[in-house]
Every structure is written in C-alpha cells, then in structure tokens.
Design an enzyme around this catalytic site. Structure first.
Site, PDB file in Angstrom:
ATOM      1  N   THR A 196     -12.053  14.935  32.768  1.00 19.46           N
ATOM      2  CA  THR A 196     -11.021  13.912  32.604  1.00 19.46           C
ATOM      3  C   THR A 196     -10.551  13.407  33.960  1.00 19.46           C
ATOM      4  OG1 THR A 196     -10.265  14.753  30.492  1.00 19.46           O
ATOM      5  CG2 THR A 196      -8.599  13.709  31.843  1.00 19.46           C
ATOM      6  N   GLY A 250      -7.314  20.713  25.991  1.00 19.14           N
ATOM      7  CA  GLY A 250      -6.217  19.898  25.505  1.00 19.14           C
ATOM      8  C   GLY A 250      -5.302  20.536  24.480  1.00 19.14           C
TER       9      GLY A 250
END
Ligand code: ASP
Length: 348
Positions: A196, A250
């Site tokens: 990310t 996440g």
C-alpha cells in the site's frame, strides 16, 4: 490534585484550540510509504533496491515541490501518491494485487486536517488514480465514502481519468494469486509485504493532510475492505494532533482504529501539558518524543492483537515520523529543515 484532574477532564471534553502558531518561520514537512512487511535483505538485489529508492524519491520530490512552493498539504499528498499509484512496484493503482476472482479492486482515502473533510472510495476497478477520486468525493460530494459502481458513476460525472483492466494487471501480482490458490497459501504468505502507498504532509499554512491508496490483499473476496479507505483506520488528519497513513494487515488496523487512535492520543496529550503516557512522564516541549511514543504505543496494540504493519505521521511542529513492527517499510521523508531520506529496512 483533584483540581488538576478536573482541568484535564475539561481539556479532554472541550475542543482543543487550533494548533499553536509556528514559533519560527513557516515550515513544511512530508513523509511517504510504499508498504511495510517481512523484507528479506538477501532477496533485495542492488538493482531492485535502486528501483524502489528511485520510485520513493520521485514521489517524495513531487510532494515536497508542492509544499516548498507554498501549496497545500492535500495537494502535496496527492502529488506524492499519484506516481506511486502509477508505479507497478507498489500495491496501488497499476500493480495492485488481485482479488480471488482475478480482478484489481482499488481503495483510497484522503483527509484534510484543517476542517477534517474526508473522501474515500472502495472497490473501484477502472479509476487510474483512486486518490484523485477520493479527493473529489471530499471536495465535490456531500458524502465521505463511496463504493464500487456508484463511485465509478460519480467519477464519470466528474471527469475522473479511467484506465482499462490491463493497465492495473501485472504478471508478478497474477502469479502471487495463482501460487496462493495452487498451494493453498494465505495472502500473507504470497505478499510478504504490504505494498500500500500513503503520504502525510504539513504545509506552510500549518495545515496537515493524509492519504492512502491500495489494492488490498491478494485473494481478497466477498467484497473484503481493508483499513486503507476507512477514515480513522488507515488515514486520519487533524490540525490539532497529527496526520497518519497506515499500511499493514488491514483487519487489525480497523479493529484498533489506528490512525484516529494515534491522533486522539496526541490531541489529548497536547491539550493537557502535565499528562504522562503509560508510565513515562514526557516533558512538555518534547513533541517529537511524545509523538513517537504515541505511534509506537498504538502499533504495539496492533502487534498484541496479532497484526503487523506500520504508520507514517507528521505533526503540527513538522516532525515526520515512522513506526512499524515489521522488518522493513518502504519509506521516505523530507522537511524544509533539509531532511531528505529514503529507507527500506528497520535498521536504516
Ligand atoms: N492495509 C492494506 C489492506 O489491508 C494492505 C496494505 O497495507 O498493503 O488492505
């Protein structure tokens, strides 16, 4: 003592004053990341390392240029994230990981610390730079968070650039999905690192901003959404505290509310000078130490629950900091004070 306690409580429940005016001339600062994870120094060839460093430096320079010219923190965050989304080395935009069904589904969010306006999108498949769509949601819609087909419809109405599926799809990411399915591995086994991307910035007007963009995790299914587009988990900015962008597993970052948790601890500490953090008394002027401790404490909570990853943060004073519990994090930072660094492994 009781008096002090009441003072602290009053501070906690009263909106704190805006960040104090800069005591020196206007300064700016920026930090970026391209994911954290289990990075193996032996697998990092000089050529591979050079490619990562060049991509990070390029994105850092793009953001720093905006800030040095007096531009806004939100513009700097977008300027830094767009080249990272376009760079296949990272898991965002082009080079995003594949879903179980073999598609690339993109998530992004952005937040302006000046007014806490925020925009986020999840599950978009044709948006070339999801961070730009997230920012248009922030500025041009009455909403904060748009999903899938609706987000794409909004994008079309606002002339946001699209790209065909081939733009996002890259061979190494496809191989990761195939290996995951063939060997019944988890996404952590095939990804090794979270790719990310994110950026946080302080501009010369004293405003903070944060943004994050991702393809999520390899083999995600059932419409899984990670922390990156979730305001408060993967991204948060508040001029009174800090700006944070996260990368990592996440599910844990959502459960801890990582980005907001770091900001709210700092907001609380700033609004009360005499508080301690854990068992350690932090002298009030030492904002860098306070900010680092707050970020480390929250990342420790992620670790205690079983998650891993990292964060970047920028404070109202211009400290650009990292905290991660993995062996490395692709990261870089620059400030008006002359800092300009790119780093990958933990000991750098
Ligand atoms: N945090 C992202 C997610 O869980 C993954 C990453 O950081 O690369 O979707």
């Amino acid at each position: 003592m009781r008096h002090l306690f009441l003072l602290a409580l009053t501070a906690l429940f009263t909106a704190a004053a805006p960040a104090a005016a800069q005591d020196t001339e206007a300064r700016w600062s920026i930090a970026i990341h391209g994911g954290a994870g289990t990075l193996d120094p032996d697998a990092m060839t000089p050529a591979r390392r050079a490619a990562y460093e060049a991509a990070l430096q390029n994105a850092l320079d793009a953001g720093a240029r905006v800030l040095a010219a007096g531009g806004s923190a939100t513009d700097a965050v977008k300027a830094a994230i767009v080249p990272l989304e376009d760079e296949p080395l990272f898991n965002a935009g082009r080079g995003a990981v594949f879903t179980w069904e073999g598609e690339n589904e993109l998530d992004a969010s952005i937040m302006d610390g000046r007014d806490r306006s925020a925009g986020a999108v999840t599950g978009v498949k044709s948006i070339k730079n999801p961070i730009l769509l997230a920012d248009t949601v922030r500025t041009d819609s009455p909403h904060v968070f748009l999903t899938g087909a609706g987000a794409e419809e909004f994008a079309a109405e606002h002339g946001i650039e699209t790209a065909p599926p081939e733009w996002f799809a890259t061979e190494p990411r496809r191989e990761s999905l195939e290996r995951m399915k063939a060997q019944e591995l988890s996404s952590l086994d095939v990804d090794h690192k979270f790719g990310t991307v994110g950026a946080v910035a302080l501009d010369m007007q004293g405003n903070l901003a944060a943004g994050t963009s991702t393809g999520g995790m390899t083999g995600k299914r059932w419409g899984r959404v990670g922390d990156s587009p979730v305001v408060g988990a993967g991204t948060y900015a508040d001029n009174r505290a800090c700006a944070v962008s996260a990368t990592g597993w996440g599910e844990y970052f959502i459960r801890v509310g990582v980005a907001h948790e770091i900001c709210s601890r700092l907001r609380f500490l700033r609004s009360t000078n005499w508080l301690t953090l854990g068992n350690r008394r932090v002298p009030s002027g030492e904002t860098q130490a306070i900010s680092q401790l707050a970020a480390d404490a929250v990342m420790n909570e992620v670790k205690e629950l079983g998650g891993d990853g990292g964060v970047i943060l920028v404070t109202p004073e211009g400290h650009a900091l990292y905290s991660f519990n993995t062996t490395g994090m692709y990261r870089a930072r620059a400030t008006s004070e002359g800092v300009n660094e790119v780093a990958i492994f933990a000991d750098e």
